[in-house]
Design an enzyme around this catalytic site. Structure first.
Site, PDB file in Angstrom:
ATOM      1  N   GLY A  93     -19.928  13.931  14.439  1.00 46.10           N
ATOM      2  CA  GLY A  93     -20.760  14.519  13.406  1.00 46.10           C
ATOM      3  C   GLY A  93     -20.041  14.530  12.064  1.00 46.10           C
ATOM      4  N   CYS A  94     -20.804  14.773  11.004  1.00 48.61           N
ATOM      5  CA  CYS A  94     -20.235  14.720   9.655  1.00 48.61           C
ATOM      6  C   CYS A  94     -19.273  15.885   9.396  1.00 48.61           C
ATOM      7  CB  CYS A  94     -21.346  14.679   8.614  1.00 48.61           C
ATOM      8  SG  CYS A  94     -22.606  15.968   8.791  1.00 48.61           S
ATOM      9  N   TYR A  95     -19.726  17.109   9.645  1.00 49.02           N
ATOM     10  CA  TYR A  95     -18.821  18.245   9.473  1.00 49.02           C
ATOM     11  C   TYR A  95     -17.599  18.148  10.391  1.00 49.02           C
ATOM     12  CZ  TYR A  95     -22.135  21.025   6.612  1.00 49.02           C
ATOM     13  OH  TYR A  95     -22.957  21.507   5.613  1.00 49.02           O
ATOM     14  N   THR A 133     -16.066  15.585  11.411  1.00 45.48           N
ATOM     15  CA  THR A 133     -15.137  14.582  10.890  1.00 45.48           C
ATOM     16  C   THR A 133     -14.271  15.170   9.786  1.00 45.48           C
ATOM     17  OG1 THR A 133     -16.618  12.743  11.450  1.00 45.48           O
ATOM     18  CG2 THR A 133     -14.980  12.344   9.727  1.00 45.48           C
TER      19      THR A 133
END
Length: 343
Positions: free
Chosen positions: A148-150, A152
Site C-alpha cells: 500500500g501507499c502509506y 511504503t
C-alpha cells in the site's frame, strides 16, 4: 517481450500503470479490462494515452488473461483473489495492487476488509513486494502483493531504525498526509474540489486499513509485534504522501544520517537527503523515488523521520513495475527512472 494484462484499467492506479508500461521497452500490453467501459477505446477515456495505446477495454476474461505473462490487478479489494488461482494454474504471474494478498493472517484480513479470504493457500505463497526488503524472494515469486501507499512511505522511513534496534518500537507514531488521488477515482463528496481544497483533515484515526499492514511489515523487521499509532490526513493536493515518523531512541547514536545512507546506498529508488534537508512531495511527483530525511531535534532522545513518495507511483504502479522487472530478470530500473515533475 513480456505480454502484460491489466484488470481494472480505469482507476487512477490503472492509468498510472498504463502510463509506465507503454514506455517500457520490454512490455507489450495485451489486455486491459473494465466491466463498465468494455468496448470503449482506452485512449478515449484517458487522452494522455492517445497515440500510445491502441486497445479497447474488454470484459475480464480468464482465457484472455491467461495468455499473458503477467497480470496486474488494479481492482477493488476482494477482486483479485477470486481470479488468481486460475491464472497461476495457467502459468501467468500476478501482481496485485490491491490488498488481497498483503495481510498474512486471514482473521486479521477479515477484520479489516469484511470478507473471508477466497484462497488462503495462495495467500501463504504470496511475496510482499517491497524490493528494499524482499528483493530475492520477489525474483522467484509467482504472485506479488504490491504494498500500500502509506505502508511504503512509513515502512521505508522506519526500517533502518528498527533493523538496528535503535528505538522503542512499542510506541511508534506515524503522522501521514496524502493527496486526494489516494481515495480513488470514484465519486465521493469528501473528495470534491469544493470539499477538499483549502482544508486539511485527519481520517481513520480509530483505525485505518493500512495499520495492520504496516504493523506486519515492521514486526517482520523487528522480529516481534510493534506498537504503532498511525493517523492519516487528507491534503488539498492531487498526488503525494508525506509521512512524519516519531520514535524514542533507546541508546545514544552518533550519526543517524550515516545509518540511513548506508542502509539505502544501493537502493535505486530511495534517496537519503543531505543533513538538514527536508523532503517535499513535489520533488517526487511522477517518479518512483522515496526521499527521506532523518532528524534528532535539539539533540534529544526523539528521532523524527520525514519520508515522501508519489502515492500513485512508488506507492502503487511504479512499485508494481519494479516488482515485474525483478520477477522477469530485467534491470530493475527499466521503465521507472523518470525524473520527477517540477513545478
Amino acid at each position: 517481450m513480456i505480454k502484460a494484462g491489466i484488470v481494472g484499467g480505469t482507476g487512477y492506479t490503472g492509468v498510472e500503470l498504463l502510463r509506465l508500461l507503454v514506455a517500457h521497452k520490454d512490455v507489450e500490453l495485451s489486455v486491459i479490462t473494465s466491466r463498465s467501459e468494455a468496448g470503449q477505446a482506452v485512449s478515449s477515456l484517458y487522452p494522455n494515452l492517445r497515440g500510445h495505446v491502441d486497445i479497447n477495454f474488454s470484459e475480464p476474461d480468464i482465457d484472455s488473461l491467461a495468455k499473458c505473462d503477467v497480470v496486474f490487478f488494479a481492482t477493488p479489494n476482494g477482486t483479485a483473489m477470486k481470479m488468481v488461482p486460475q491464472l497461476l494454474e495457467a502459468g501467468a504471474k500476478v501482481i496485485d495492487l490491491a490488498a488481497d494478498f498483503r495481510i498474512k493472517d486471514t482473521a486479521t484480513w477479515k477484520q479489516w476488509y469484511g470478507m473471508d479470504h477466497a484462497c488462503p493457500d495462495i495467500l501463504e505463497e504470496a511475496v510482499y513486494g517491497m524490493p528494499e526488503l524482499n528483493r530475492e524472494a520477489i525474483k522467484q515469486a509467482r504472485i506479488i502483493a504490491n504494498p500500500g501507499c502509506y505502508p511504503t512511505a512509513v515502512s521505508l522511513g522506519y526500517i533502518p531504525l528498527i533493523e538496528n534496534n535503535l528505538i522503542d518500537d512499542a510506541h511508534l507514531i506515524a503522522d501521514a498526509k496524502s493527496g486526494v488521488s489516494g481515495a480513488g477515482r470514484g465519486a465521493s463528496v469528501a473528495t470534491l474540489l469544493c470539499e477538499a481544497t483549502e482544508s486539511v483533515k485527519a481520517y481513520g484515526v480509530d483505525g485505518h486499513r493500512h495499520l495492520p499492514e504496516i504493523r506486519q511489515v515492521l514486526g517482520g523487521v523487528a522480529g516481534h509485534d510493534v506498537g504503532l499509532t498511525f493517523v492519516p490526513h487528507l491534503m488539498p493536493m492531487i498526488r503525494g504522501i508525506e509521512a512524519t515518523l516519531y520514535g524514542v531512541l533507546k541508546t545514544d547514536v552518533d550519526d543517524l544520517h550515516q545509518i540511513y545512507a548506508e542502509r539505502y546506498k544501493d537502493e535505486p529508488f530511495v534517496d537519503v537527503l543531505p543533513l538538514g534537508s527536508v523532503p517535499e512531495t513535489r520533488s517526487v511527483k511522477g517518479s518512483n523515488m522515496c526521499r527521506i530525511s532523518v532528524f534528532r531535534p535539539q539533540g534529544g532522545d526523539t528521532v523524527v523521520v520525514s519520508s515522501v513518495i508519489d502515492n500513485l507511483v512508488k506507492g502503487a504502479a511504479g512499485q508494481a513495475v519494479h516488482n515485474m522487472n525483478l520477477m522477469f530478470g530485467l534491470d530493475e530500473k527499466t521503465g521507472i527512472s523518470q525524473v520527477a515533475l517540477l513545478p
